[in-house]
Motif scaffolding. Sequence first.
Motif, PDB file in Angstrom:
ATOM      1  N   ILE A 111       0.826  -1.207   0.000  1.00 21.85           N
ATOM      2  CA  ILE A 111       0.000   0.000   0.000  1.00 21.85           C
ATOM      3  C   ILE A 111       0.857   1.252   0.000  1.00 21.85           C
ATOM      4  CG2 ILE A 111      -1.615   1.342   1.417  1.00 21.85           C
ATOM      5  CD1 ILE A 111      -2.874  -1.367   2.243  1.00 21.85           C
ATOM      6  N   GLU A 112       1.946   1.246   0.774  1.00 21.99           N
ATOM      7  CA  GLU A 112       2.836   2.412   0.809  1.00 21.99           C
ATOM      8  C   GLU A 112       3.455   2.670  -0.560  1.00 21.99           C
ATOM      9  OE1 GLU A 112       6.861   4.010   3.130  1.00 21.99           O
ATOM     10  OE2 GLU A 112       5.953   2.087   3.666  1.00 21.99           O
ATOM     11  N   ARG A 113       3.765   1.598  -1.281  1.00 21.04           N
ATOM     12  CA  ARG A 113       4.442   1.751  -2.567  1.00 21.04           C
ATOM     13  C   ARG A 113       3.472   2.105  -3.693  1.00 21.04           C
ATOM     14  NH1 ARG A 113       9.676   0.265  -4.666  1.00 21.04           N
ATOM     15  NH2 ARG A 113       9.703   1.234  -6.726  1.00 21.04           N
ATOM     16  N   PHE A 114       2.287   1.467  -3.706  1.00 21.30           N
ATOM     17  CA  PHE A 114       1.412   1.586  -4.869  1.00 21.30           C
ATOM     18  C   PHE A 114       0.026   2.174  -4.576  1.00 21.30           C
ATOM     19  CE2 PHE A 114       4.116  -2.225  -5.865  1.00 21.30           C
ATOM     20  CZ  PHE A 114       4.952  -1.567  -6.748  1.00 21.30           C
ATOM     21  N   GLY A 115      -0.284   2.424  -3.303  1.00 20.94           N
ATOM     22  CA  GLY A 115      -1.569   3.019  -2.968  1.00 20.94           C
ATOM     23  C   GLY A 115      -2.579   2.005  -2.475  1.00 20.94           C
ATOM     24  N   SER A 116      -3.512   2.494  -1.668  1.00 18.48           N
ATOM     25  CA  SER A 116      -4.468   1.605  -1.009  1.00 18.48           C
ATOM     26  C   SER A 116      -5.458   0.966  -1.972  1.00 18.48           C
ATOM     27  CB  SER A 116      -5.232   2.368   0.077  1.00 18.48           C
ATOM     28  OG  SER A 116      -5.927   3.477  -0.493  1.00 18.48           O
ATOM     29  N   THR A 117      -5.749   1.614  -3.096  1.00 14.93           N
ATOM     30  CA  THR A 117      -6.727   1.046  -4.027  1.00 14.93           C
ATOM     31  C   THR A 117      -6.120  -0.037  -4.907  1.00 14.93           C
ATOM     32  OG1 THR A 117      -6.252   2.747  -5.687  1.00 14.93           O
ATOM     33  CG2 THR A 117      -8.012   3.205  -4.101  1.00 14.93           C
ATOM     34  N   THR A 118      -4.805  -0.164  -4.882  1.00 19.94           N
ATOM     35  CA  THR A 118      -4.142  -1.154  -5.734  1.00 19.94           C
ATOM     36  C   THR A 118      -4.118  -2.536  -5.106  1.00 19.94           C
ATOM     37  OG1 THR A 118      -2.730   0.565  -6.668  1.00 19.94           O
ATOM     38  CG2 THR A 118      -1.973  -1.693  -6.929  1.00 19.94           C
ATOM     39  N   ALA A 119      -4.048  -2.604  -3.784  1.00 14.79           N
ATOM     40  CA  ALA A 119      -3.838  -3.879  -3.105  1.00 14.79           C
ATOM     41  C   ALA A 119      -5.138  -4.612  -2.821  1.00 14.79           C
ATOM     42  CB  ALA A 119      -3.091  -3.648  -1.800  1.00 14.79           C
ATOM     43  N   LEU A 120      -5.086  -5.914  -2.967  1.00 11.67           N
ATOM     44  CA  LEU A 120      -6.161  -6.807  -2.572  1.00 11.67           C
ATOM     45  C   LEU A 120      -5.638  -7.741  -1.480  1.00 11.67           C
ATOM     46  CD1 LEU A 120      -7.553  -7.854  -6.076  1.00 11.67           C
ATOM     47  CD2 LEU A 120      -8.578  -6.210  -4.492  1.00 11.67           C
ATOM     48  N   GLY A 121      -6.547  -8.465  -0.858  1.00  6.53           N
ATOM     49  CA  GLY A 121      -6.154  -9.480   0.114  1.00  6.53           C
ATOM     50  C   GLY A 121      -6.240 -10.853  -0.513  1.00  6.53           C
ATOM     51  N   GLY A 122      -5.326 -11.731  -0.106  1.00  2.00           N
ATOM     52  CA  GLY A 122      -5.343 -13.075  -0.661  1.00  2.00           C
ATOM     53  C   GLY A 122      -4.765 -14.099   0.290  1.00  2.00           C
ATOM     54  N   VAL A 123      -5.283 -15.305   0.187  1.00  5.29           N
ATOM     55  CA  VAL A 123      -4.790 -16.441   0.970  1.00  5.29           C
ATOM     56  C   VAL A 123      -4.686 -17.629   0.026  1.00  5.29           C
ATOM     57  CG1 VAL A 123      -5.259 -18.061   2.840  1.00  5.29           C
ATOM     58  CG2 VAL A 123      -5.858 -15.656   3.112  1.00  5.29           C
ATOM     59  N   VAL A 124      -3.545 -18.289   0.020  1.00  5.40           N
ATOM     60  CA  VAL A 124      -3.412 -19.516  -0.751  1.00  5.40           C
ATOM     61  C   VAL A 124      -2.921 -20.637   0.155  1.00  5.40           C
ATOM     62  CG1 VAL A 124      -3.031 -18.460  -3.005  1.00  5.40           C
ATOM     63  CG2 VAL A 124      -1.084 -18.843  -1.498  1.00  5.40           C
ATOM     64  N   LYS A 125      -3.334 -21.824  -0.172  1.00  4.03           N
ATOM     65  CA  LYS A 125      -2.853 -23.032   0.501  1.00  4.03           C
ATOM     66  C   LYS A 125      -2.475 -24.020  -0.593  1.00  4.03           C
ATOM     67  CE  LYS A 125      -6.172 -22.337   4.272  1.00  4.03           C
ATOM     68  NZ  LYS A 125      -7.374 -22.908   4.941  1.00  4.03           N
ATOM     69  N   VAL A 126      -1.274 -24.559  -0.497  1.00  4.21           N
ATOM     70  CA  VAL A 126      -0.832 -25.536  -1.479  1.00  4.21           C
ATOM     71  C   VAL A 126       0.129 -26.506  -0.813  1.00  4.21           C
ATOM     72  CG1 VAL A 126       1.042 -24.032  -2.284  1.00  4.21           C
ATOM     73  CG2 VAL A 126       0.198 -25.865  -3.771  1.00  4.21           C
ATOM     74  N   MET A 127      -0.067 -27.780  -1.091  1.00  3.77           N
ATOM     75  CA  MET A 127       0.815 -28.816  -0.558  1.00  3.77           C
ATOM     76  C   MET A 127       1.920 -29.071  -1.574  1.00  3.77           C
ATOM     77  SD  MET A 127      -0.239 -29.872   2.436  1.00  3.77           S
ATOM     78  CE  MET A 127       0.298 -31.573   2.613  1.00  3.77           C
ATOM     79  N   ALA A 128       2.913 -28.189  -1.600  1.00  7.15           N
ATOM     80  CA  ALA A 128       3.996 -28.306  -2.565  1.00  7.15           C
ATOM     81  C   ALA A 128       5.226 -27.592  -2.037  1.00  7.15           C
ATOM     82  CB  ALA A 128       3.585 -27.714  -3.913  1.00  7.15           C
ATOM     83  N   SER A 129       6.380 -27.944  -2.580  1.00  4.87           N
ATOM     84  CA  SER A 129       7.624 -27.263  -2.252  1.00  4.87           C
ATOM     85  C   SER A 129       8.517 -27.274  -3.483  1.00  4.87           C
ATOM     86  CB  SER A 129       8.341 -27.940  -1.075  1.00  4.87           C
ATOM     87  OG  SER A 129       8.772 -29.241  -1.446  1.00  4.87           O
ATOM     88  N   LEU A 130       9.541 -26.431  -3.464  1.00  7.16           N
ATOM     89  CA  LEU A 130      10.505 -26.377  -4.559  1.00  7.16           C
ATOM     90  C   LEU A 130      11.643 -27.331  -4.221  1.00  7.16           C
ATOM     91  CD1 LEU A 130      10.433 -24.587  -7.128  1.00  7.16           C
ATOM     92  CD2 LEU A 130      12.178 -23.169  -6.059  1.00  7.16           C
ATOM     93  N   ASP A 131      11.893 -28.322  -5.096  1.00  8.59           N
ATOM     94  CA  ASP A 131      12.910 -29.315  -4.779  1.00  8.59           C
ATOM     95  C   ASP A 131      14.291 -28.877  -5.264  1.00  8.59           C
ATOM     96  OD1 ASP A 131      13.088 -29.900  -7.495  1.00  8.59           O
ATOM     97  OD2 ASP A 131      11.907 -31.730  -7.375  1.00  8.59           O
ATOM     98  N   ALA A 132      15.281 -29.742  -5.089  1.00 12.77           N
ATOM     99  CA  ALA A 132      16.667 -29.395  -5.402  1.00 12.77           C
ATOM    100  C   ALA A 132      16.888 -29.124  -6.881  1.00 12.77           C
ATOM    101  CB  ALA A 132      17.592 -30.518  -4.936  1.00 12.77           C
ATOM    102  N   ASP A 133      16.038 -29.675  -7.738  1.00  9.44           N
ATOM    103  CA  ASP A 133      16.144 -29.446  -9.173  1.00  9.44           C
ATOM    104  C   ASP A 133      15.429 -28.178  -9.626  1.00  9.44           C
ATOM    105  OD1 ASP A 133      17.613 -31.788  -9.714  1.00  9.44           O
ATOM    106  OD2 ASP A 133      15.778 -32.990  -9.637  1.00  9.44           O
ATOM    107  N   GLY A 134      14.740 -27.509  -8.693  1.00 10.71           N
ATOM    108  CA  GLY A 134      13.982 -26.316  -9.053  1.00 10.71           C
ATOM    109  C   GLY A 134      12.587 -26.624  -9.549  1.00 10.71           C
ATOM    110  N   ASP A 135      12.118 -27.851  -9.324  1.00 14.07           N
ATOM    111  CA  ASP A 135      10.774 -28.238  -9.747  1.00 14.07           C
ATOM    112  C   ASP A 135       9.780 -28.012  -8.611  1.00 14.07           C
ATOM    113  OD1 ASP A 135      12.035 -29.119 -12.032  1.00 14.07           O
ATOM    114  OD2 ASP A 135      12.027 -31.230 -11.439  1.00 14.07           O
ATOM    115  N   VAL A 136       8.538 -27.727  -8.976  1.00 10.52           N
ATOM    116  CA  VAL A 136       7.468 -27.613  -7.990  1.00 10.52           C
ATOM    117  C   VAL A 136       6.980 -29.023  -7.698  1.00 10.52           C
ATOM    118  CG1 VAL A 136       5.178 -26.691  -7.502  1.00 10.52           C
ATOM    119  CG2 VAL A 136       6.815 -25.335  -8.837  1.00 10.52           C
TER     120      VAL A 136
END
Length: 314
Positions: A111-136
């Motif tokens: 909000i400080e950088r781009f203004g209050s009307t630019t930002a939205l709220g969001g929540v994500v949940k995902v059962m994943a990680s980035l492995d040693a090869d860079g794959d999801v």
Amino acid sequence: MRILVVGAGATGGFFGGRLAQAGRDVTFLVRPRRAEVLRERGLRIVGPGTEEVLRPALVLPGELDGAYDLVLLSVKARALPRALADLAPAIGPGTVVLPFLNGLAHLDAVIERFGSTTALGGVVKVMASLDADGDVRILGTLDGTTVGDMAIGELAGGSSARIERLGRELSGAGFDLTVSTDVRTAMWHKWAFISTLGALTALMRGTVGDIVAAGGAWLGPALLAETAAVAKAAGHPLTEAQLSGITAGLTLEGSTDTASLYRDTAAGLPTEGEHVLGDLTARARTLGIKTPLLDLATLQLRVHDHRLATAAEH
């Protein structure tokens, strides 16, 4: 709709990849090293019995060619200042920024950088990680069938034409989507959960199952009582069903659950301790809530991060 995904780690890679697979106009803003991996191997989403390989559009910092309609901001908290500077050329009069960082402190920065009307709220949940090869790498499902889900909403609450339009654009892309009329509460509830699991596994340096087997089944619920008290004092109480569900997970024998705070410390990496636990305990003090166990976990992560920073200076 032009969509810019900032970061192609596990979260950004999964959701951005799903959107690209669904035919959306998606570009990933990544650092040079990550770009090399993606150009060589592609964006790979792998899991039991599946391997999806995408060749997404990539852009490096300094190469953005104009405004995007939607920016999905998915980076670690420590990379946030640099990411905001990198994505600035993508912001136009109608651009909206949807950040998926843990906690709430990042909202102030956006909000400080781009203004209050630019930002939205969001929540994500995902059962994943980035492995040693860079794959999801998909680690499991949230409910037996779904790998990831997303909730979005206006920070002021309620509905709007733009959030409904975004909901239509993001739906049907291989993950569950909810347009929330109270996304701040959803963000607080996720924060309470990840803070509890993060403090538990980072403090004890083990999985939930390890901790339970060692006689520590009491610790998860004790930490949850502190995080829930902070959320309640802030006006976002967890429901009894949520508390029961989280407690069951924190006391499950044989559970291999850990949090990124633990995984980062175990790997000798800097953590999001300040963004997740430091900010939560600071708010607890403002609200008059005592959090001795969370304070202890926060201190341990500060020692870890201080040691890494000191080593990097020499």
